[in-house]
Design a protein around this motif. Structure first.
Motif, short mmCIF file in Angstrom:
data_model
loop_
_atom_site.label_atom_id
_atom_site.label_comp_id
_atom_site.label_asym_id
_atom_site.label_seq_id
_atom_site.Cartn_x
_atom_site.Cartn_y
_atom_site.Cartn_z
N GLU A 89 0.85 -1.19 0.00
CA GLU A 89 0.00 0.00 0.00
C GLU A 89 0.88 1.23 0.00
OE1 GLU A 89 -2.92 2.41 3.05
OE2 GLU A 89 -2.99 0.21 3.11
N GLY A 90 0.48 2.22 -0.79
CA GLY A 90 1.24 3.46 -0.85
C GLY A 90 0.73 4.36 -1.96
N VAL A 91 1.64 5.06 -2.61
CA VAL A 91 1.32 6.03 -3.65
C VAL A 91 1.87 5.51 -4.97
CG1 VAL A 91 1.70 8.39 -4.47
CG2 VAL A 91 1.33 7.95 -2.02
N ALA A 134 5.82 2.47 -1.52
CA ALA A 134 5.09 1.76 -0.48
C ALA A 134 5.41 2.31 0.91
CB ALA A 134 5.41 0.27 -0.54
N THR A 135 4.35 2.36 1.73
CA THR A 135 4.50 2.67 3.15
C THR A 135 4.05 1.50 4.02
OG1 THR A 135 2.29 3.68 3.17
CG2 THR A 135 4.18 5.15 2.80
N HIS A 136 3.23 0.59 3.42
CA HIS A 136 2.67 -0.54 4.15
C HIS A 136 2.89 -1.84 3.39
CE1 HIS A 136 0.54 2.79 6.05
NE2 HIS A 136 0.04 1.97 6.97
N LEU A 142 5.52 -0.54 6.99
CA LEU A 142 6.84 -1.12 6.77
C LEU A 142 7.70 -0.90 8.00
CD1 LEU A 142 7.71 0.11 3.16
CD2 LEU A 142 7.34 -2.27 3.85
N SER A 143 8.51 -1.88 8.34
CA SER A 143 9.49 -1.66 9.39
C SER A 143 10.65 -0.84 8.81
CB SER A 143 10.02 -3.01 9.90
OG SER A 143 10.82 -3.63 8.90
N LEU A 150 9.57 5.09 3.20
CA LEU A 150 9.15 5.01 1.81
C LEU A 150 10.06 4.07 1.03
CD1 LEU A 150 6.81 6.45 0.30
CD2 LEU A 150 8.55 7.91 -0.74
N ARG A 151 9.43 3.05 0.44
CA ARG A 151 10.17 2.10 -0.38
C ARG A 151 9.54 2.05 -1.77
NH1 ARG A 151 12.26 -3.90 1.17
NH2 ARG A 151 13.19 -4.35 -0.87
#
Length: 210
Positions: A89-91, A134-136, A142-143, A150-151
């Motif tokens: 989940e993210g942008v 991604a943030t989740h 995310l750890s 942000l990945r």
């Protein structure tokens, strides 16, 4: 939030690329230490002019307010493990196109991360419909070890292209190697497609001219 985007690789009859082994765990691999995160000072910068219409810098609050997507995808690491059934989940990376106009001269992207880590990829891969910041992961933040805050996630390429701790997106006319793609850090393949086979039928792991 809309239904998840389904990465096309999850529809393959055999979801494991050549010589990959499925893992239930999520191994932690990166160069250097985990960077600290200060939301008051964090920024994400998209550059340079004239390959983008304007330099755009997001604060954490601004980036967090962008519309969100979910992506169902597999993850393939060049160290030969594959983790199936990830829900990110993210942008969407495509959301950047709502804030800058990208010149047709821009053919590649260099992703800049904390501590000077970089990775390169074609612009078409970067703007893939299943690619996101991604943030989740699987419903959880995310750890830090896995790239929080942000990945970048690029499901169709090996996971070193899904860079952790992203801070900048540089558009380029010509390709150039990032950190792992450079000869002194291993000479990994400039594209990194796990399904392409390469000269030994083992995916695009390494550059032939490293």
């Amino acid at each position: 939030m809309d239904e998840p985007i389904i990465s096309s690789d999850t529809q393959r009859p055999n979801r494991l690329p050549p010589r990959q082994v499925q893992t239930q765990k999520w191994p932690i691999l990166h160069a250097g230490s985990v960077p600290p995160f200060d939301p008051a000072r964090w920024t994400l910068t998209v550059f340079p002019i004239p390959l983008v219409s304007a330099v755009k810098q997001f604060t954490w609050a601004e980036f967090s307010a962008l519309p969100r997507v979910r992506v169902y995808a597999d993850m393939h690491c060049v160290t030969r493990w594959t983790k199936l059934d990830n829900l990110w989940e993210g942008v969407s990376t495509r959301a950047l196109q709502n804030h800058v106009t990208v010149s047709p001269r821009a053919k590649f992207v260099m992703v800049h991360c904390e501590y000077g880590f970089t990775t390169n990829l074609p612009v078409d891969h970067f703007f893939g419909d299943d690619c996101l910041f991604a943030t989740h992961h699987n419903g959880q933040l995310l750890s830090p070890d896995h790239g929080y805050p942000l990945r970048l996630v690029v499901p169709k390429l090996y996971a070193w292209k899904s860079a952790k701790w992203v801070r900048g997106i540089e558009f380029m006319e010509e390709d150039r190697p990032g950190f792992w793609e450079s000869g002194e850090h291993g000479g990994y393949h400039m594209r990194g497609d796990p399904w392409q086979g390469g000269p030994d039928g083992d995916g695009e792991r390494f550059r032939t001219n490293r």
